[in-house]
Design an enzyme around this catalytic site. Structure first.
Site, PDB file in Angstrom:
ATOM      1  N   GLU A  43     -26.712 -18.648 -53.071  1.00  0.00           N
ATOM      2  CA  GLU A  43     -27.116 -17.245 -53.205  1.00  0.00           C
ATOM      3  C   GLU A  43     -27.345 -16.859 -54.661  1.00  0.00           C
ATOM      4  OE1 GLU A  43     -28.204 -15.459 -51.000  1.00  0.00           O
ATOM      5  OE2 GLU A  43     -27.487 -16.451 -49.196  1.00  0.00           O
ATOM      6  N   TYR A 126     -25.819  -7.383 -53.344  1.00  0.00           N
ATOM      7  CA  TYR A 126     -26.478  -8.300 -52.417  1.00  0.00           C
ATOM      8  C   TYR A 126     -25.626  -9.552 -52.180  1.00  0.00           C
ATOM      9  CZ  TYR A 126     -28.943 -12.257 -50.767  1.00  0.00           C
ATOM     10  OH  TYR A 126     -29.240 -13.364 -50.050  1.00  0.00           O
ATOM     11  N   ASP A 144     -31.792  -7.241 -49.703  1.00  0.00           N
ATOM     12  CA  ASP A 144     -32.576  -7.909 -50.747  1.00  0.00           C
ATOM     13  C   ASP A 144     -34.014  -7.425 -50.614  1.00  0.00           C
ATOM     14  OD1 ASP A 144     -33.483  -9.177 -48.485  1.00  0.00           O
ATOM     15  OD2 ASP A 144     -33.771 -11.079 -49.520  1.00  0.00           O
TER      16      ASP A 144
END
Length: 353
Positions: A43, A126, A144
């Site tokens: 991520e 996020y 996102d």
DNA sequence: AAAACGTGGTC
DNA sequence: TGACCAAGTTT
């Protein structure tokens, strides 16, 4: 069952996700539990960066540092070198800092809730939501660029970004299910990445077509609306290609913060808006030498400015002791050089010899 | 809270 | 050629 029912929508999306099943290197296989370290690493790499670019970096990092403790034990330079080319280098600095906190203070265990994750360096709204949902099965609203676009279209939100963000998040929250939150989060992002794309969305095969207000109104391609961005100025710099008698060239490390912070560079003047004059170089040179201009220039574009670099070449006397390190030409690859510096090096090698 | 912060691919 | 864009965060 009405198509606007949130449960029906999330279920149809999950069905599409199960059927389409994109295989990504960081995705768990065959119902295995997602490893928080893998989720976190992927991520962070995926922040503002495409899947195609991230995949090889992700595999390389995992091979070299199989655990967060291993990553924490690496040197800063090793991490920056491994990150070179991915961009947004603050991510690499924060990644390393985060690994140290998790390894040294938490025994290698990532926190499993958004609020605690959010406190770690490099983890914002996020990423905290993504880790909580994907690694720990918590219901979290993952926002996102993909989700913003999908929500703007699905609910025909014409208010431009970034002002529309709170509304889009509320809409996304209204759809987020309690069941399979990790799969759902990845499913919405996959929908945005593969069907509900910025240009030419594939509405014909979209599981949400029947419910999509943007599609009904024929405005899906215009959404999400965005405010115009500021113009990019052009900045100028002169790079000093300093070669020693044995062929080694001079590199130095950039300051730890700011643009390309912590990465290596070819010594340079500052990058400013007005071009440099020849008589200004003496005050900027990394060592005293006669400098010979090389033909041509190197152009590079950063997020917020264009850069035009000219090169000068000089020979260093053997007793020169500048701030930096001498690196043999065939060892340049051993150093944490960002893409713009590799561009400069290619140019110098082509023009200086 | 607007601006800083990379890079490479696409149309 | 150039503007836009990508699984955002930090200050």
């Amino acid at each position: 069952m009405p198509v606007c029912d949130p449960t029906a929508l999330s279920q149809s999306l999950l069905a599409w996700y199960d059927r389409a099943g994109r295989t990504l290197p960081w995705r768990k296989k065959g119902g295995a539990a997602a490893d928080p370290y893998h989720v976190w690493l992927s991520e962070v790499m995926l922040q503002q960066t495409t899947v195609v670019v991230v995949a090889p970096y992700f595999l390389r990092f995992l091979e070299r540092w199989p655990t967060v403790a291993a990553l924490a034990g690496a040197s800063s330079d090793e991490v920056m070198h491994a990150w070179a080319g991915l961009g947004y280098y603050a991510r690499a600095r924060n990644l390393h800092a985060c690994a140290k906190v998790v390894a040294e203070w938490r025994g290698g265990a990532f926190p499993d809730d958004e609020e605690s994750l959010r406190k770690l360096p490099g983890i914002g709204d996020y990423t905290a939501a993504a880790i909580a949902a994907i690694a720990f099965g918590r219901r979290a609203v993952v926002m996102d660029g993909n989700v913003e676009r999908v929500m703007a279209r699905l609910f025909a939100v014409s208010e431009p970004l970034p002002a529309a963000k709170p509304r889009l998040k509320a809409l996304a929250a209204s759809l987020t299910p309690d069941l399979r939150p990790g799969d759902y989060a990845q499913a919405v992002m996959d929908l945005g990445a593969t069907l509900c794309t910025p240009r030419n969305p594939a509405c014909g095969i979209c599981p949400w077509m029947a419910a999509c207000d943007g599609r009904k109104q024929g405005i899906e391609a215009e959404l999400p609306a965005k405010l115009a961005k500021a113009e990019r100025p052009t900045r100028h710099g002169v790079m000093f290609w300093a070669a020693r008698k044995d062929g080694a060239v001079l590199l130095r490390r950039r300051p730890p913060q700011g643009l390309l912070g912590g990465m290596m560079e070819i010594p340079s003047t500052p990058w400013r808006e007005s071009p440099w004059q020849a008589d200004e170089l003496a005050a900027e040179q990394p060592l005293a030498a006669p400098w010979r201009p090389l033909p041509g220039l190197v152009r590079h574009t950063f997020t917020h400015f264009h850069l035009e670099l000219r090169l000068v070449a000089g020979k260093a006397s053997s007793n020169a002791t500048p701030l930096g390190i001498w690196v043999a030409l065939d060892k340049l690859g051993d150093h944490a050089l960002p893409s713009v510096m590799n561009k400069v090096i290619r140019h110098a090698l082509a023009k200086a010899y």
